[in-house]
Write an enzyme that holds these catalytic residues in place. Structure first.
Site, short mmCIF file in Angstrom:
data_model
loop_
_atom_site.label_atom_id
_atom_site.label_comp_id
_atom_site.label_asym_id
_atom_site.label_seq_id
_atom_site.Cartn_x
_atom_site.Cartn_y
_atom_site.Cartn_z
N HIS A 188 68.59 54.02 -90.47
CA HIS A 188 67.84 54.88 -91.07
C HIS A 188 67.23 56.24 -90.21
O HIS A 188 67.41 57.36 -90.68
CB HIS A 188 66.27 54.09 -91.53
N LYS B 142 62.16 52.31 -96.85
CA LYS B 142 61.53 51.71 -95.61
C LYS B 142 62.44 50.58 -95.10
O LYS B 142 63.32 50.12 -95.98
CB LYS B 142 60.19 51.03 -96.55
N ASP C 115 59.60 43.17 -92.71
CA ASP C 115 60.53 43.02 -94.06
C ASP C 115 59.87 43.24 -95.30
O ASP C 115 60.04 44.00 -96.32
CB ASP C 115 61.43 42.07 -93.86
#
Lengths: 331, 331, 331, 331
Positions: free
Chosen positions: B75, B93, B170
């Site tokens: 990311h 995310k 997570d």
């Protein structure tokens, strides 16, 4: 890819045109409306042609199917014109306000053998589909009673009402269709009462705003319908199916599931979805897809002009029951 | 019309790509995935190009914005690469599993000044929007307590869990973001407990499957989060906002409103929508539209990498609280 | 027929006295209250004797059991006096505000071997009984998480609060008891936050009005409690039990099931039952019957002073956690 | 303190006797039943006298009021005997199965001027009272439509059915009374359909098991009633009142508010309360208190024999409508 012409650019025409334009299985070719501006504006927005004469849209070689959203008194002529031109048809309800014209039309349409679907959108609402699926799966055994509550948020304009054919043929016709579909049998007797508790001047139109119907099938299954032209809390659309092994109910839809507790309100929810364009948005999409799928697969249409004729017949019987104060047998 | 590249053709990438292709305000230009087949298959279905190297998608002149749906450890690099190339970014995310890397990335992204949005989809669920709207409208006065229940239908595969960063980073990271957003203030203290009541072997991964968190803001507002990796009744996503003048609750979503009464069940409903792709289908669409709208209007992004960093920080604090048995102050 | 003395003629004493008078398995013999008028008025209404000194009621030969509804600081002395006199005891919560006094009292009461029940009324609410029954029947498998929401309709008078022992021992103590009972295991760790968002001057009493607790048992079961002294929508009492095979929820009670739809409110219900005397009217009756039944059958009391001591201990741990910002181990 | 004789020691007699014995405003003096054992057993349990001849109970000087719970064909004679003896009367429905006998009895009872109440228990259910209160308060404006769903859990024994007078007079009579009471106006027309979908052999009794009714008042208010002798999901008792400014609905009652989520059921609730003795336990108590209060205050009875006669008349009209297939005008 079915190439589509939409006839009529009013509020229903706009819905069908937008759905056709967005569908993966259709392309919107042309929109027709005598009010050229309405057609042009819609066509521009959706990227298709616009014509003023519906017959010009029907006759186009690049049109496979027409969706008829024009005033009721044009339905029969346009269905027949399209069918004679070999075009598939999806026509808004009702077939016609006159049962004899409807009978003649149905007969000719059946003879022509072209796929024609009548647009009873409520059968395609996800809740309706789940109700029918659960019935078919035997989840509630044999259906014994069906109860349909159907109330509009407010009285339509007088001008609309004058040409509506009356509440039974204009509004309750949807409920007559749902009754037949959920009962799974034809009603053989109809009784009805009707009154004017919303707007007393409807007597001038020989029309009503509030009604109740009871019907029974040959085997003894029963159905109740209640309608009102005005419900201050919004567009009320509920079904109850009572069977030998259980009962199914649906609820009205709201924008979200949020519930609110304050000093003044306990557990109140957001207002109901208003009006049919919003409440049945999913149903209109599913209806079009069902039409396209039946066309593509060469299978029978899920709702036929005959279904439209039967609903109209029940409406006629109800009107007669109100007039005569008798149970009316359905021929 | 924003021209979009989607990086990553996994389950989230597919959602974003389909939404971009269907949006009136975007066109999908290219899909990138190291597994060339995944990209090609998706591109073919949606009518766009496919490449295997995400950097090739980023550098294309006909791409205005990139949506990053690749594995978490890529990311930061991809956000920076895109931002340096002047492309707007919508990134899934979390920013990163490591708070220091996240801090560095956020600093550089802010310095670059390119529009970057972090994809906390739950903020865009219609129910969430109504909750936030009602809070902003003062309907429940000052927020006092927020309670978030968040349970997944089942334990993910061990292989996924190994690289997940643990349940707090997570899974609960979504809830940390919702907590900040619904509280309207930053939590300053975090306490948490966690256990393994679903799968005891998670101890080998130093991970947990069931947890509870409490947090408090400077002004004394409080938030509770509970999570579990497995709920046999389905994907459970509920919020309760308690304020000085009332309370708001949302409910889980089901396919329809149908309720069933039988000899065995009273008033039971259809199962909950499973899993997040289905439950948050509307939210993913609204999230993309919010990104496109902010881009078009040159307005600030509704969710920023800084928001992602803050949620990660809360997750780190919770992990530390579990480890130390102490309340952890949020720096 | 158990012959009963009720000590204390306040609002709880009145409830117990009325229930004793109405029970088929009890007769109300005497009511005692230092405020002679209160006792006399209640006695007159229910047809029994009145005395001002509770010890005079305890010592009567025609009294088999005493129900203690006097101020908290008299509970231990009166329990011991009654037990030493060989009278069975039903005592309102808490045992005492001081854990050491509670420990000493519990030890002596156990040594005396007289039947003593602590009045945690919520265990006897029909909803609570159904929750416990369903758990015991295995309907939701192993309990994983318990969530208790407990909010009072409004802040009590300052004068009450001064002698209340603080929100954790006065209000949350009920929830600590329910937590132990619903978890079916003892919590071994407690974490809590507390604030003053209703009434900031509570800082002068070193008290709070809003709190959140999380606890965990040895095997990893978790419990969250949230409390607030003021909820504008009424007395809020909800439980959620999440287990390996399902979840149970109860709802707040309302006077009737009527729902209302208007232009302003959709599906709103009647206000919640206020306050505990009304909400738990059935529970108070069932509690007394459980006491009488255990007495008659010579079986163990369903709730013991030890249970009261354990709830007090959890409250102490929570207070310490708020003070220290640490997880507190329960000895 | 009203001194009461209960005539009939069957299931309804037992309820009334127990309520009279427990009431603060009544004392139960004697129970009468030709089956001496039934009366003796009940009397022993409740601490009163027992006689076999109801007339012996009526004539006792220490009896102020009689509650008639004997078979239907004795109602008229016993009401008249009690009224002639100057005793107040609370009589179970129906007045009689024959409208002419009912008319004669009502006339004589009115002439005698003794307080006589007919026991339509459903009017005293807390939900019914709240519905009526909200209507009277103008919460939903003018009533437009009333919908009553009334289904029994199972078919009664054939032996009961033989003497029941048929479903309209035996079961639906309650709903006819509620219709009048909730409409606030007299129905002037009745239409009905009826069938045998539960038990086809009911044709031998000229009876039905499933029916639907619609009625209309002079001003155009409408009412629908649906009944079935068998609902596998339990005793179903619902009302919907639709008015010009809103709608009121009640729900069926369940033992508690607990909801259950499992892999098989989502949000299911406990079964409905079965049967009328349990469902209307509160109503029976409130009904007796209303009778005692009216007696004590010398005010008109809340439900009169005339009300019983009107409900019977509507039942007769419905039966005639089924027979003739016509709308029947109510004289």
């Amino acid at each position: 890819m079915t190439r589509i012409a939409v006839l009529g650019a009013g509020r229903i025409g706009k819905i069908h045109a937008a759905n056709a334009a967005a569908s993966r299985h259709a392309s919107l070719v042309v929109v027709a409306d005598p009010f050229g501006d309405a057609a042009r504006s819609l066509a521009e927005q959706l990227g298709c042609d616009a014509v003023s004469n519906p017959l010009d849209a029907i006759s186009r070689a690049d049109v496979d199917a027409v969706i008829i959203c024009t005033p009721t008194d044009t339905h029969v002529d346009l269905m027949l014109a399209a069918a004679r031109a070999g075009k598939a048809v999806l026509c808004e309800k009702p077939v016609d306000l006159d049962i004899k014209r409807a009978d003649t039309a149905v007969a000719e349409l059946e003879a022509l053998g072209v796929p024609v679907m009548l647009a009873f959108n409520r059968r395609f609402d996800p809740s309706s589909i789940e109700l029918r699926r659960a019935i078919d799966a035997g989840d509630i055994g044999d259906v014994r009673q069906v109860i349909i509550s159907s109330r509009d948020p407010g009285l339509p304009p007088l001008d609309y009402l004058k040409h509506s054919g009356g509440i039974f043929k204009d509004m309750t016709i949807h409920d007559f269709d749902m009754a037949r579909w959920l009962l799974g049998e034809e009603p053989v007797s109809v009784m009805a009462v009707a009154s004017r508790v919303v707007e007393s001047t409807l007597s001038e139109l020989d029309d009503f705003d509030t009604l109740m119907v009871i019907m029974q099938t040959e085997s003894g299954k029963q159905c109740h319908i209640n309608c009102c032209r005005e419900a201050v809390y919004g567009y009320d659309q509920r079904f109850e199916i009572f069977g030998s092994r259980g009962m199914l109910l649906n609820e009205n839809l709201r924008p979200t599931t949020v519930r609110r507790y304050t000093a003044e309100q306990t557990e109140s929810r957001q207002p109901l979805l208003n009006f049919f364009l919003e409440r049945y948005a999913d149903a209109y999409r599913a209806e079009l897809e069902a039409f396209l799928t039946a066309l593509r697969d060469g299978r029978p249409m899920p709702v036929t002009p005959k279904d439209g004729r039967q609903a109209l017949k029940l409406a006629d019987c109800a009107v007669e029951s109100v007039r005569t104060g008798r149970m009316v047998k359905v021929d």
